[in-house]
Design a protein around this motif. Structure first.
Motif, short mmCIF file in Angstrom:
data_model
loop_
_atom_site.label_atom_id
_atom_site.label_comp_id
_atom_site.label_asym_id
_atom_site.label_seq_id
_atom_site.Cartn_x
_atom_site.Cartn_y
_atom_site.Cartn_z
N MET A 170 0.83 -1.20 0.00
CA MET A 170 0.00 0.00 0.00
C MET A 170 0.87 1.26 0.00
O MET A 170 0.56 2.24 -0.68
CB MET A 170 -0.93 -0.01 1.22
CG MET A 170 -2.01 -1.08 1.16
SD MET A 170 -2.87 -1.29 2.74
CE MET A 170 -3.64 0.32 2.92
N MET A 171 1.97 1.21 0.75
CA MET A 171 2.86 2.36 0.80
C MET A 171 3.55 2.57 -0.55
O MET A 171 3.74 3.70 -0.99
CB MET A 171 3.90 2.17 1.91
CG MET A 171 4.84 3.36 2.10
SD MET A 171 3.96 4.94 2.35
CE MET A 171 3.03 4.57 3.83
N LYS A 172 3.89 1.47 -1.21
CA LYS A 172 4.51 1.56 -2.53
C LYS A 172 3.57 2.29 -3.50
O LYS A 172 3.99 3.21 -4.22
CB LYS A 172 4.83 0.17 -3.07
CG LYS A 172 5.31 0.14 -4.52
CD LYS A 172 5.46 -1.30 -5.01
CE LYS A 172 5.78 -1.32 -6.50
NZ LYS A 172 7.11 -0.77 -6.80
N GLU A 173 2.31 1.86 -3.51
CA GLU A 173 1.34 2.49 -4.41
C GLU A 173 1.07 3.93 -4.01
O GLU A 173 0.83 4.79 -4.86
CB GLU A 173 0.04 1.68 -4.42
CG GLU A 173 0.17 0.31 -5.07
CD GLU A 173 0.71 0.41 -6.48
OE1 GLU A 173 0.32 1.34 -7.21
OE2 GLU A 173 1.55 -0.43 -6.85
N ALA A 174 1.11 4.19 -2.70
CA ALA A 174 0.90 5.57 -2.23
C ALA A 174 2.04 6.47 -2.70
O ALA A 174 1.81 7.60 -3.14
CB ALA A 174 0.80 5.58 -0.71
N GLY A 198 1.60 6.83 -6.57
CA GLY A 198 0.45 7.68 -6.88
C GLY A 198 0.68 9.13 -6.50
O GLY A 198 0.33 10.05 -7.24
N SER A 199 1.29 9.34 -5.33
CA SER A 199 1.56 10.70 -4.88
C SER A 199 2.59 11.37 -5.78
O SER A 199 2.49 12.56 -6.09
CB SER A 199 2.05 10.70 -3.43
OG SER A 199 1.04 10.25 -2.56
N GLY A 200 3.59 10.58 -6.22
CA GLY A 200 4.60 11.13 -7.12
C GLY A 200 3.98 11.60 -8.42
O GLY A 200 4.27 12.71 -8.90
N ILE A 201 3.10 10.77 -8.98
CA ILE A 201 2.42 11.16 -10.22
C ILE A 201 1.54 12.39 -9.97
O ILE A 201 1.50 13.32 -10.79
CB ILE A 201 1.57 9.99 -10.75
CG1 ILE A 201 2.48 8.84 -11.19
CG2 ILE A 201 0.69 10.44 -11.91
CD1 ILE A 201 1.73 7.57 -11.56
N GLY A 202 0.86 12.39 -8.82
CA GLY A 202 0.01 13.53 -8.48
C GLY A 202 0.79 14.82 -8.35
O GLY A 202 0.37 15.87 -8.86
N VAL A 203 1.94 14.75 -7.69
CA VAL A 203 2.78 15.95 -7.52
C VAL A 203 3.24 16.47 -8.88
O VAL A 203 3.25 17.68 -9.13
CB VAL A 203 3.99 15.64 -6.61
CG1 VAL A 203 4.98 16.79 -6.63
CG2 VAL A 203 3.52 15.38 -5.18
#
Length: 211
Positions: A12-16, A19-24
């Motif tokens: 879950m942390m990996k995907e977070a 996902g956060s990297g793409i979002g940023v």
């Protein structure tokens, strides 16, 4: 209540992180583009310092986003069948939201041109972008997206209803709605990106402490 295993929490942390990297990165790029709209409204005032500052912020945020994605690649790649199906579904729905946003923006621009109201285009785009954050907030379970969406819509309405067409800064005339909307949207998106980064850093620190 279901207790996640250590491996599940790491996944879950990996995907977070990813996902956060793409979002940023998204917030950085589109925030900088909106800043460009604000620069257009300045009509040369503050050149080139305002432009350079916006580009600098965008570059820093892109670097932060890339670092998060890079960090996610070092984490466990083990994904359960259910997890893989969930990620595939999220990816599909995200693409649908993104496509719908693009289509609505295209239609809105065409209508504004047709009725000769091109000055409404930036505000309409801001509202569409704001609305598109609402389903993304539910899809990715990122509550800050709700605030981002609402603020973008409110900013567009404020520029239409309250802000005068032009403002004089000394002897220089500024297109106030364009500048306020452009820089306002940029700040909202950049702040959202910063919030994503801080959130993922705090989450990773919490999990590390628990382990």
């Amino acid at each position: 209540m279901y207790d996640y295993t250590v491996d599940e929490r790491k996944l879950m942390m990996k995907e977070a992180f990813r996902g956060s990297g793409i979002g940023v990165i998204f917030m950085a790029v589109f925030g900088t583009l909106w800043a460009g709209t604000g620069v257009m409204g300045l009509q040369g005032w503050g050149f080139p310092y305002v432009e350079l500052a916006a580009i600098f912020v965008g570059i820093i945020m892109v670097i932060v986003g890339i670092s998060l994605i890079h960090a996610s690649q070092k984490m466990s790649n083990q994904v359960s069948d259910d997890g893989a199906r969930r990620l595939k579904r999220i990816g599909f729905l995200f693409n649908m939201v993104f496509i719908a946003e693009g289509l609505l923006i295209g239609i809105a621009i065409a209508i504004c041109n047709l009725i000769n109201q091109t000055d409404l285009i930036p505000g309409v785009i801001a509202i569409i972008v704001g609305i598109h954050f609402l389903p993304l907030a539910s899809l990715f379970q990122i509550k800050v997206y709700y605030a981002t969406g609402v603020l973008l819509c409110l900013l567009a309405l404020i520029t239409w209803l309250i802000v005068p067409d032009t403002v004089m800064v000394g002897e220089h005339q500024i297109l106030a709605p364009l500048s306020l909307l452009g820089f306002g949207c940029a700040l909202i998106l950049w702040t959202t990106g910063l919030t994503l980064w801080l959130g993922i850093k705090n989450s990773s620190r919490t999990i590390a402490d628990e382990e």
